[in-house]
Design a protein around this motif. Structure first.
Motif, short mmCIF file in Angstrom:
data_model
loop_
_atom_site.label_atom_id
_atom_site.label_comp_id
_atom_site.label_asym_id
_atom_site.label_seq_id
_atom_site.Cartn_x
_atom_site.Cartn_y
_atom_site.Cartn_z
N ALA A 11 10.58 -0.68 -2.49
CA ALA A 11 10.77 -1.85 -1.80
C ALA A 11 10.64 -3.45 -3.16
O ALA A 11 11.54 -4.08 -3.15
CB ALA A 11 10.98 -1.59 -0.22
N ALA A 12 9.24 -2.96 -3.13
CA ALA A 12 8.76 -4.61 -4.12
C ALA A 12 9.86 -4.47 -5.38
O ALA A 12 9.81 -5.85 -5.87
CB ALA A 12 7.77 -5.12 -3.55
N LEU A 13 9.65 -3.48 -5.28
CA LEU A 13 10.72 -2.91 -7.46
C LEU A 13 11.52 -3.29 -7.67
O LEU A 13 12.11 -3.72 -8.62
CB LEU A 13 9.72 -1.80 -8.23
N ALA A 14 12.20 -2.91 -6.63
CA ALA A 14 13.56 -3.21 -6.72
C ALA A 14 13.82 -4.64 -6.72
O ALA A 14 15.41 -5.64 -7.00
CB ALA A 14 14.67 -2.48 -4.60
N ASP A 15 13.17 -5.69 -5.53
CA ASP A 15 13.00 -6.75 -5.46
C ASP A 15 12.91 -7.75 -6.50
O ASP A 15 13.83 -8.66 -7.12
CB ASP A 15 12.66 -7.63 -4.57
N LEU A 16 11.88 -7.67 -7.44
CA LEU A 16 11.13 -7.85 -8.87
C LEU A 16 12.57 -7.68 -9.84
O LEU A 16 13.28 -8.70 -10.45
CB LEU A 16 10.23 -7.10 -9.68
N ARG A 17 13.13 -6.86 -9.99
CA ARG A 17 14.42 -5.80 -10.81
C ARG A 17 15.27 -7.32 -10.20
O ARG A 17 15.78 -7.11 -11.24
CB ARG A 17 14.54 -4.65 -10.70
N THR A 49 0.66 -1.19 0.11
CA THR A 49 -0.03 0.07 -0.13
C THR A 49 0.65 1.29 -0.13
O THR A 49 0.27 2.39 -0.66
CB THR A 49 -1.52 -0.11 1.66
N SER A 50 1.81 1.03 0.58
CA SER A 50 2.37 2.22 0.95
C SER A 50 3.74 2.79 -0.61
O SER A 50 3.95 1.92 -0.82
CB SER A 50 3.42 2.83 2.03
N VAL A 69 2.99 1.68 -12.10
CA VAL A 69 3.27 0.67 -11.83
C VAL A 69 3.36 1.17 -10.26
O VAL A 69 2.43 0.67 -8.76
CB VAL A 69 3.95 -0.11 -11.53
N LEU A 70 4.39 2.15 -9.44
CA LEU A 70 3.86 3.25 -9.01
C LEU A 70 2.46 4.12 -8.47
O LEU A 70 1.93 4.54 -7.65
CB LEU A 70 5.09 3.70 -8.44
N GLY A 71 2.19 4.08 -9.58
CA GLY A 71 0.34 4.66 -9.31
C GLY A 71 0.86 6.58 -9.38
O GLY A 71 2.02 6.39 -9.87
N PRO A 72 -0.61 6.76 -9.85
CA PRO A 72 -0.68 8.40 -9.76
C PRO A 72 -0.68 9.31 -9.28
O PRO A 72 0.06 10.43 -9.30
CB PRO A 72 -2.01 8.14 -9.76
#
Length: 200
Positions: free
Chosen positions: A118-124, A111-112, A171-174
């Motif tokens: 942090a999740a995006l960094a893990d995915l990358r 949500t934050s 992905v990170l939103g508006p």
């Protein structure tokens, strides 16, 4: 690996990071320099002895994974010459759509903005980008990619870089403003993205 992840470092900083002495690190760096894998620059910093910083050479950069670079570039050239730029744009758009869907699914429960980054960094990182992130003193966030496993393709066709930036924004939103500050393809040591929360 430490120089790849952190950029130019002094021998003392590198020794501290690796749990050894600065002198031991300097000896190892000297050997790597003889092999053409690192280079040093000297910087004067006020009073005292100038600081010597070590960084990777292009020969060292080439030792990190580059996912089927030659084949990828050849296929992109074939698509462009045989089918035209519109076909290449279609391929990039399809990849962008798939990546966005995968990332959105992976961070759906975050949500934050901090948790999303942090999740995006893990995915990358899982995809080979050696990614990390940090929070700045002003509350903004920075996503850092120390390696580009598709660098050859991105160099041959900058549409991949544009699409990735679009994916991050989606992905990170508006409520997130995302700008690229450093760019490997443009000669940077890494790609970095400044991310700020907005009221949009």
């Amino acid at each position: 690996m430490a120089l790849k992840m952190h950029g130019a470092l002094s021998s003392s900083a590198l020794g501290s990071m690796l749990g050894t002495t600065g002198e031991a690190a300097r000896q190892q760096l000297a050997r790597l320099a003889e092999d053409g894998l690192v280079t040093s620059t000297t910087q004067a910093r006020g009073v005292g002895r100038p600081t010597q910083s070590w960084s990777l050479t292009p020969a060292a950069q080439a030792r990190f994974p580059d996912t089927h670079a030659a084949l990828t570039v050849q296929l992109l050239d074939i698509v462009r010459s045989s089918l035209g730029d519109a076909a290449l744009d279609t391929i990039i758009a399809a990849r962008e759509t798939d990546t966005r869907a995968a990332y959105e699914a992976a961070i759906a429960d975050r949500t934050s903005l901090r948790d999303k980054v942090a999740a995006l960094a893990d995915l990358r990182t899982a995809e080979g980008y050696m990614a990390d992130w940090r929070e700045e003193s002003d509350g903004s966030l920075v996503l850092i990619e120390n390696h580009c496993p598709i660098c050859a393709a991105a160099t041959a066709c900058q549409g991949f870089c544009r699409a990735e930036l679009d994916v991050f924004r989606a992905v990170l939103g508006p409520n997130a403003e995302v700008t690229r500050d450093e760019h490997i393809v443009s000669g940077g040591r890494r790609c970095s993205y400044a991310i700020r929360e907005t009221d949009a």
